[in-house]
Design a protein around this motif. Structure first.
Motif, PDB file in Angstrom:
ATOM      1  N   PHE A 127     -26.823 -81.426  -1.076  1.00  0.00           N
ATOM      2  CA  PHE A 127     -27.087 -80.424  -2.117  1.00  0.00           C
ATOM      3  C   PHE A 127     -25.930 -80.359  -3.111  1.00  0.00           C
ATOM      4  CE2 PHE A 127     -26.330 -75.952  -3.410  1.00  0.00           C
ATOM      5  CZ  PHE A 127     -27.429 -75.795  -4.247  1.00  0.00           C
ATOM      6  N   GLU A 128     -24.710 -80.461  -2.583  1.00  0.00           N
ATOM      7  CA  GLU A 128     -23.515 -80.347  -3.434  1.00  0.00           C
ATOM      8  C   GLU A 128     -23.384 -81.512  -4.418  1.00  0.00           C
ATOM      9  OE1 GLU A 128     -23.206 -77.691  -0.119  1.00  0.00           O
ATOM     10  OE2 GLU A 128     -23.610 -79.856  -0.163  1.00  0.00           O
ATOM     11  N   GLU A 129     -24.114 -82.594  -4.172  1.00  0.00           N
ATOM     12  CA  GLU A 129     -23.999 -83.769  -5.046  1.00  0.00           C
ATOM     13  C   GLU A 129     -25.246 -84.003  -5.889  1.00  0.00           C
ATOM     14  OE1 GLU A 129     -22.686 -87.107  -2.637  1.00  0.00           O
ATOM     15  OE2 GLU A 129     -21.278 -85.783  -1.602  1.00  0.00           O
ATOM     16  N   LYS A 130     -26.134 -83.013  -5.925  1.00  0.00           N
ATOM     17  CA  LYS A 130     -27.394 -83.248  -6.645  1.00  0.00           C
ATOM     18  C   LYS A 130     -27.193 -83.391  -8.156  1.00  0.00           C
ATOM     19  CE  LYS A 130     -30.405 -79.870  -7.106  1.00  0.00           C
ATOM     20  NZ  LYS A 130     -31.282 -78.704  -6.944  1.00  0.00           N
ATOM     21  N   THR A 151     -29.738 -76.694  10.012  1.00  0.00           N
ATOM     22  CA  THR A 151     -28.279 -76.525   9.958  1.00  0.00           C
ATOM     23  C   THR A 151     -27.795 -76.016   8.603  1.00  0.00           C
ATOM     24  OG1 THR A 151     -28.183 -78.861   9.370  1.00  0.00           O
ATOM     25  CG2 THR A 151     -27.749 -78.309  11.667  1.00  0.00           C
ATOM     26  N   SER A 152     -28.712 -75.826   7.643  1.00  0.00           N
ATOM     27  CA  SER A 152     -28.279 -75.412   6.288  1.00  0.00           C
ATOM     28  C   SER A 152     -27.706 -74.003   6.283  1.00  0.00           C
ATOM     29  CB  SER A 152     -29.455 -75.507   5.299  1.00  0.00           C
ATOM     30  OG  SER A 152     -29.924 -76.826   5.191  1.00  0.00           O
ATOM     31  N   ARG A 153     -28.172 -73.131   7.158  1.00  0.00           N
ATOM     32  CA  ARG A 153     -27.683 -71.764   7.356  1.00  0.00           C
ATOM     33  C   ARG A 153     -27.334 -71.020   6.071  1.00  0.00           C
ATOM     34  NH1 ARG A 153     -25.170 -74.298  11.925  1.00  0.00           N
ATOM     35  NH2 ARG A 153     -26.367 -73.789  13.791  1.00  0.00           N
ATOM     36  N   GLU A 154     -26.014 -70.813   5.835  1.00  0.00           N
ATOM     37  CA  GLU A 154     -25.624 -69.970   4.688  1.00  0.00           C
ATOM     38  C   GLU A 154     -25.933 -70.646   3.352  1.00  0.00           C
ATOM     39  OE1 GLU A 154     -22.428 -72.674   5.800  1.00  0.00           O
ATOM     40  OE2 GLU A 154     -23.518 -71.160   6.971  1.00  0.00           O
ATOM     41  N   ARG A 155     -26.281 -71.937   3.381  1.00  0.00           N
ATOM     42  CA  ARG A 155     -26.599 -72.633   2.130  1.00  0.00           C
ATOM     43  C   ARG A 155     -28.077 -72.481   1.759  1.00  0.00           C
ATOM     44  NH1 ARG A 155     -26.254 -77.830   3.677  1.00  0.00           N
ATOM     45  NH2 ARG A 155     -25.598 -78.882   1.773  1.00  0.00           N
TER      46      ARG A 155
END
Length: 256
Positions: A127-130, A151-155
Motif C-alpha cells: 500500500f505504501e508504494e502504490k 494482517t493489515s490491522r491498523e492500516r
C-alpha cells in the motif's frame, strides 16, 4: 461511478479469476464467455509471471503452463481486444509489479485503457508504494485495486479511504488455494472498511464451494474465486468452459 462499481449494482457480485493462456488463449476466451454466461459479474485475468508469490500450487501451475506455451503480454493485450467485442462485464488484470515495470508502466497502463481493461490488481505492491502506479492509473482511467489482508490491522482504515474500484479482502493468511474452512474474523474487517469507504468489498482466497460463497456473500458485496476455476481448466483442458459455466452458476446461485 467507475465501470467496476457497476458490477456490484445488481446485488452480490461473483468475480471469476482465470490465468491467460492456460492451456491456450482460445480456451481462455471460451472460459471467460462461459463464466459470464454462468453469471460472473467481473472477470480477473491473470497475466502469467515466473514467480507468482501470492499464488498457491494450482495457480502457480497455470502460470507455468501458460509461460511454457510461450504466452506474452502483447498476445494477452490482443486477446483482450478480441473478447471486448462481445464481453461487456468489467475486466481487470491481476499480475505482478515486475510485469508492469518490465513492459514499461505507462505503456502498459495506457494500453490497458485502449483495450478496455477497467482495473489492475498487483498483489505484491505494498500500500505504501502504490504511488508508483496510482498517478498513471488515474491518468488513464484505471482503478488500482487495493488488497486488505488479515494482517493489515491498523492500516485497514487508511487502505479503505484511499481505495478505488473495489476492495479485495484476503480471507486468510498465505497463498491462494481452496480451503475447507475460513476462520478469519472477516466481519470486523468489513466493519472497518464500511466505516471508511462506500466502495464495495469482495472476499477472495480459499473460496471454492457454494456454501462458502453464500457465507462470504452474506458478509461482503462479492466473492472472488480463482483456484477452483483454474483447477477445472487443469482437469478438463479445452473441455473446461462448459464445466466452468455450470460451476459459476452454482456459486452465483448460492450468493443471493
Amino acid at each position: 461511478m467507475s465501470n467496476i462499481q457497476k458490477a456490484f449494482e445488481k446485488g452480490k457480485a461473483f468475480i471469476a479469476f482465470l490465468t491467460c493462456g492456460d492451456p491456450d488463449l482460445q480456451t481462455t476466451a471460451a472460459a471467460v464467455r462461459a463464466a459470464v454466461e454462468g453469471g460472473a459479474d467481473l472477470i480477473e485475468l491473470g497475466i502469467p509471471f515466473s514467480d507468482p508469490t501470492a499464488e498457491g500450487p494450482v495457480i502457480q501451475g497455470a502460470n507455468l503452463r501458460a509461460l511454457q506455451g510461450g504466452i506474452t503480454t502483447d498476445q494477452i493485450f490482443t486477446f483482450v481486444q478480441e473478447i471486448r467485442q462481445d464481453v461487456k462485464v468489467p475486466l481487470v488484470f491481476m499480475t505482478y509489479a515486475n510485469v508492469v515495470f518490465s513492459y514499461g508502466a505507462e505503456r502498459f497502463i495506457s494500453t490497458c485503457q485502449a483495450i478496455g481493461i477497467d482495473g489492475l490488481i498487483l498483489p505484491d505492491l505494498p500500500f505504501e508504494e502504490k504511488e508508483e502506479f496510482q498517478p498513471l492509473c488515474t491518468q488513464y482511467g484505471l482503478d488500482l485495486i487495493s488488497l486488505i489482508a488479515p494482517t493489515s490491522r491498523e492500516r485497514i482504515a487508511r487502505i479503505a479511504r484511499d481505495a478505488t474500484g473495489f476492495l479485495y479482502l484476503v480471507s486468510s493468511l498465505g497463498v491462494t488455494g481452496t480451503r475447507s474452512e475460513i476462520t478469519t474474523d472477516l466481519a470486523s474487517i468489513v466493519e472497518v472498511v464500511r466505516q471508511n469507504t462506500d466502495l464495495p468489498c469482495a472476499i477472495g482466497f480459499g473460496i471454492s464451494t457454494p456454501d462458502q460463497a453464500g457465507q462470504m456473500a452474506a458478509l461482503s458485496d462479492g466473492v472472488i474465486v480463482g483456484s477452483a476455476i483454474v483447477k477445472l481448466l487443469e482437469t478438463y483442458g479445452r473441455q473446461a468452459p462448459a464445466h466452468i459455466e455450470d460451476y459459476v452458476r452454482s456459486m452465483k446461485g448460492a450468493m443471493t
